[in-house]
Design a protein around this motif. Structure first.
Motif, mmCIF file in Angstrom:
data_model
loop_
_atom_site.group_PDB
_atom_site.id
_atom_site.type_symbol
_atom_site.label_atom_id
_atom_site.label_comp_id
_atom_site.label_asym_id
_atom_site.label_seq_id
_atom_site.Cartn_x
_atom_site.Cartn_y
_atom_site.Cartn_z
ATOM 1 N N GLU A 252 4.400 -2.877 -4.736
ATOM 2 C CA GLU A 252 4.327 -1.595 -4.034
ATOM 3 C C GLU A 252 3.657 -0.498 -4.861
ATOM 4 O O GLU A 252 2.809 0.226 -4.357
ATOM 5 C CB GLU A 252 5.728 -1.142 -3.609
ATOM 6 C CG GLU A 252 6.412 -2.061 -2.632
ATOM 7 C CD GLU A 252 5.860 -1.992 -1.223
ATOM 8 O OE1 GLU A 252 4.988 -1.161 -0.928
ATOM 9 O OE2 GLU A 252 6.337 -2.795 -0.383
ATOM 10 N N PHE A 253 4.041 -0.353 -6.140
ATOM 11 C CA PHE A 253 3.445 0.708 -6.952
ATOM 12 C C PHE A 253 1.950 0.468 -7.132
ATOM 13 O O PHE A 253 1.160 1.403 -7.077
ATOM 14 C CB PHE A 253 4.123 0.846 -8.319
ATOM 15 C CG PHE A 253 3.643 2.061 -9.060
ATOM 16 C CD1 PHE A 253 4.365 3.236 -9.001
ATOM 17 C CD2 PHE A 253 2.452 2.049 -9.768
ATOM 18 C CE1 PHE A 253 3.908 4.392 -9.646
ATOM 19 C CE2 PHE A 253 1.981 3.177 -10.410
ATOM 20 C CZ PHE A 253 2.716 4.354 -10.347
ATOM 21 N N GLU A 254 1.566 -0.768 -7.360
ATOM 22 C CA GLU A 254 0.152 -1.096 -7.547
ATOM 23 C C GLU A 254 -0.645 -0.697 -6.304
ATOM 24 O O GLU A 254 -1.733 -0.125 -6.411
ATOM 25 C CB GLU A 254 0.019 -2.593 -7.836
ATOM 26 C CG GLU A 254 -1.280 -3.008 -8.469
ATOM 27 C CD GLU A 254 -1.136 -4.398 -9.054
ATOM 28 O OE1 GLU A 254 -0.983 -4.501 -10.285
ATOM 29 O OE2 GLU A 254 -1.172 -5.380 -8.286
ATOM 30 N N TRP A 255 -0.115 -1.016 -5.125
ATOM 31 C CA TRP A 255 -0.784 -0.620 -3.884
ATOM 32 C C TRP A 255 -0.850 0.899 -3.775
ATOM 33 O O TRP A 255 -1.894 1.458 -3.464
ATOM 34 C CB TRP A 255 -0.072 -1.220 -2.665
ATOM 35 C CG TRP A 255 -0.851 -0.942 -1.426
ATOM 36 C CD1 TRP A 255 -0.772 0.163 -0.624
ATOM 37 C CD2 TRP A 255 -1.892 -1.748 -0.882
ATOM 38 N NE1 TRP A 255 -1.683 0.085 0.386
ATOM 39 C CE2 TRP A 255 -2.385 -1.078 0.247
ATOM 40 C CE3 TRP A 255 -2.438 -2.972 -1.248
ATOM 41 C CZ2 TRP A 255 -3.410 -1.597 1.025
ATOM 42 C CZ3 TRP A 255 -3.458 -3.494 -0.472
ATOM 43 C CH2 TRP A 255 -3.938 -2.800 0.651
ATOM 44 N N TYR A 256 0.277 1.548 -4.026
ATOM 45 C CA TYR A 256 0.358 3.010 -3.959
ATOM 46 C C TYR A 256 -0.727 3.653 -4.832
ATOM 47 O O TYR A 256 -1.389 4.601 -4.420
ATOM 48 C CB TYR A 256 1.749 3.464 -4.418
ATOM 49 C CG TYR A 256 1.881 4.949 -4.605
ATOM 50 C CD1 TYR A 256 2.273 5.762 -3.551
ATOM 51 C CD2 TYR A 256 1.621 5.537 -5.845
ATOM 52 C CE1 TYR A 256 2.385 7.139 -3.718
ATOM 53 C CE2 TYR A 256 1.739 6.902 -6.017
ATOM 54 C CZ TYR A 256 2.116 7.706 -4.951
ATOM 55 O OH TYR A 256 2.219 9.065 -5.122
ATOM 56 N N ALA A 257 -0.901 3.126 -6.034
ATOM 57 C CA ALA A 257 -1.863 3.697 -6.977
ATOM 58 C C ALA A 257 -3.302 3.355 -6.619
ATOM 59 O O ALA A 257 -4.204 4.180 -6.788
ATOM 60 C CB ALA A 257 -1.550 3.223 -8.399
ATOM 61 N N HIS A 258 -3.541 2.144 -6.117
ATOM 62 C CA HIS A 258 -4.925 1.683 -5.980
ATOM 63 C C HIS A 258 -5.533 1.787 -4.597
ATOM 64 O O HIS A 258 -6.769 1.785 -4.484
ATOM 65 C CB HIS A 258 -5.061 0.270 -6.547
ATOM 66 C CG HIS A 258 -5.113 0.292 -8.034
ATOM 67 N ND1 HIS A 258 -6.290 0.446 -8.739
ATOM 68 C CD2 HIS A 258 -4.123 0.236 -8.958
ATOM 69 C CE1 HIS A 258 -6.024 0.471 -10.021
ATOM 70 N NE2 HIS A 258 -4.717 0.345 -10.196
ATOM 71 N N ALA A 259 -4.759 1.886 -3.546
ATOM 72 C CA ALA A 259 -5.372 2.062 -2.218
ATOM 73 C C ALA A 259 -6.220 3.344 -2.175
ATOM 74 O O ALA A 259 -7.364 3.299 -1.700
ATOM 75 C CB ALA A 259 -4.316 2.039 -1.113
ATOM 76 N N ARG B 202 -13.975 -4.194 -7.789
ATOM 77 C CA ARG B 202 -12.767 -4.253 -8.622
ATOM 78 C C ARG B 202 -11.548 -3.881 -7.779
ATOM 79 O O ARG B 202 -10.528 -4.562 -7.827
ATOM 80 C CB ARG B 202 -12.901 -3.282 -9.803
ATOM 81 C CG ARG B 202 -11.664 -3.215 -10.686
ATOM 82 C CD ARG B 202 -11.667 -2.010 -11.620
ATOM 83 N NE ARG B 202 -11.559 -0.765 -10.876
ATOM 84 C CZ ARG B 202 -12.478 0.197 -10.879
ATOM 85 N NH1 ARG B 202 -13.582 0.097 -11.596
ATOM 86 N NH2 ARG B 202 -12.284 1.302 -10.163
ATOM 87 N N GLU B 203 -11.665 -2.825 -7.001
ATOM 88 C CA GLU B 203 -10.511 -2.362 -6.238
ATOM 89 C C GLU B 203 -10.134 -3.316 -5.113
ATOM 90 O O GLU B 203 -8.953 -3.444 -4.782
ATOM 91 C CB GLU B 203 -10.739 -0.939 -5.726
ATOM 92 C CG GLU B 203 -10.771 0.083 -6.845
ATOM 93 C CD GLU B 203 -9.532 0.092 -7.727
ATOM 94 O OE1 GLU B 203 -8.405 -0.042 -7.207
ATOM 95 O OE2 GLU B 203 -9.689 0.238 -8.963
ATOM 96 N N ILE B 204 -11.099 -4.008 -4.530
ATOM 97 C CA ILE B 204 -10.754 -5.040 -3.553
ATOM 98 C C ILE B 204 -9.926 -6.126 -4.228
ATOM 99 O O ILE B 204 -8.904 -6.570 -3.702
ATOM 100 C CB ILE B 204 -12.011 -5.605 -2.864
ATOM 101 C CG1 ILE B 204 -12.550 -4.571 -1.879
ATOM 102 C CG2 ILE B 204 -11.712 -6.935 -2.163
ATOM 103 C CD1 ILE B 204 -13.887 -4.918 -1.271
#
Length: 182
Positions: free
Chosen positions: A80-87, A66-68
């Motif tokens: 940017e926020f999505e990356w910040y939260a999910h990386a 899912r995270e990939i």
């Protein structure tokens, strides 16, 4: 022009308060990311958070896969926020730092796991071409099964909705970081 204008908790309607409280007391534990602006449409925010809760906490798709898909979607949309939260979530779910960094750079990762490779290829192809070819579909279905593949498609669509919302409203990361530059 400031686009990021969350709904003020002091002026929320009863419907907005109910959705806000539902999100805050649910598995996310707080109202952040796209949800402060989605609350401008309480009915939409309620449905979006329910779908997201299912995809993140109830889906048959394993967390690393899912995270990939979320990271590929975030990279595609440069959210940017999505990356910040999910990386960090991807790393917690077992996705290697090398894979996370390759996705951030827009490169094909060197996968040790066949399922991760299939999810990356499927999601990347879906975003780039708006569909997938038969070989990509068959590989993902063989590795994931039909139910998880259907959930994967929904993850890509759901996080596209969030990415669009985050980008249009210019939702900042809490620390001002930027994964994609610019």
């Amino acid at each position: 022009m400031t686009r990021y204008e969350p709904v003020d908790p002091e002026t929320m309607s009863e419907a907005q308060k109910a959705v806000h409280d539902s999100i805050a007391s649910g598995p996310r534990g707080a109202v952040f990311g796209p949800f402060p602006v989605l609350l401008h449409s309480a009915g939409l925010a309620e449905q979006v958070q329910k779908l997201g809760a299912f995809l993140r906490f109830g889906s048959t798709l394993p967390g690393n896969l899912r995270e990939i898909a979320v990271l590929v979607t975030s990279r595609f949309w440069q959210a940017e926020f999505e990356w910040y939260a999910h990386a960090p979530i991807a790393w917690e779910e077992g996705v290697s730092e090398a894979v996370i960094e390759a996705i951030r750079q827009g490169e094909e990762p060197a996968f040790a796991d066949e399922a991760e490779a299939a999810v990356w290829r499927f999601t990347t192809t879906l975003h780039q071409t708006r569909s997938v070819d038969d070989a990509t579909y068959r590989r993902a279905r063989a590795v994931l099964g039909q139910e998880a593949l259907t959930d994967l498609i929904a993850v890509a669509g759901y996080y596209t909705l969030l990415a669009m919302t985050l980008n249009v409203y210019s939702v900042p990361t809490p620390d001002g970081s930027r994964a994609f530059g610019g």
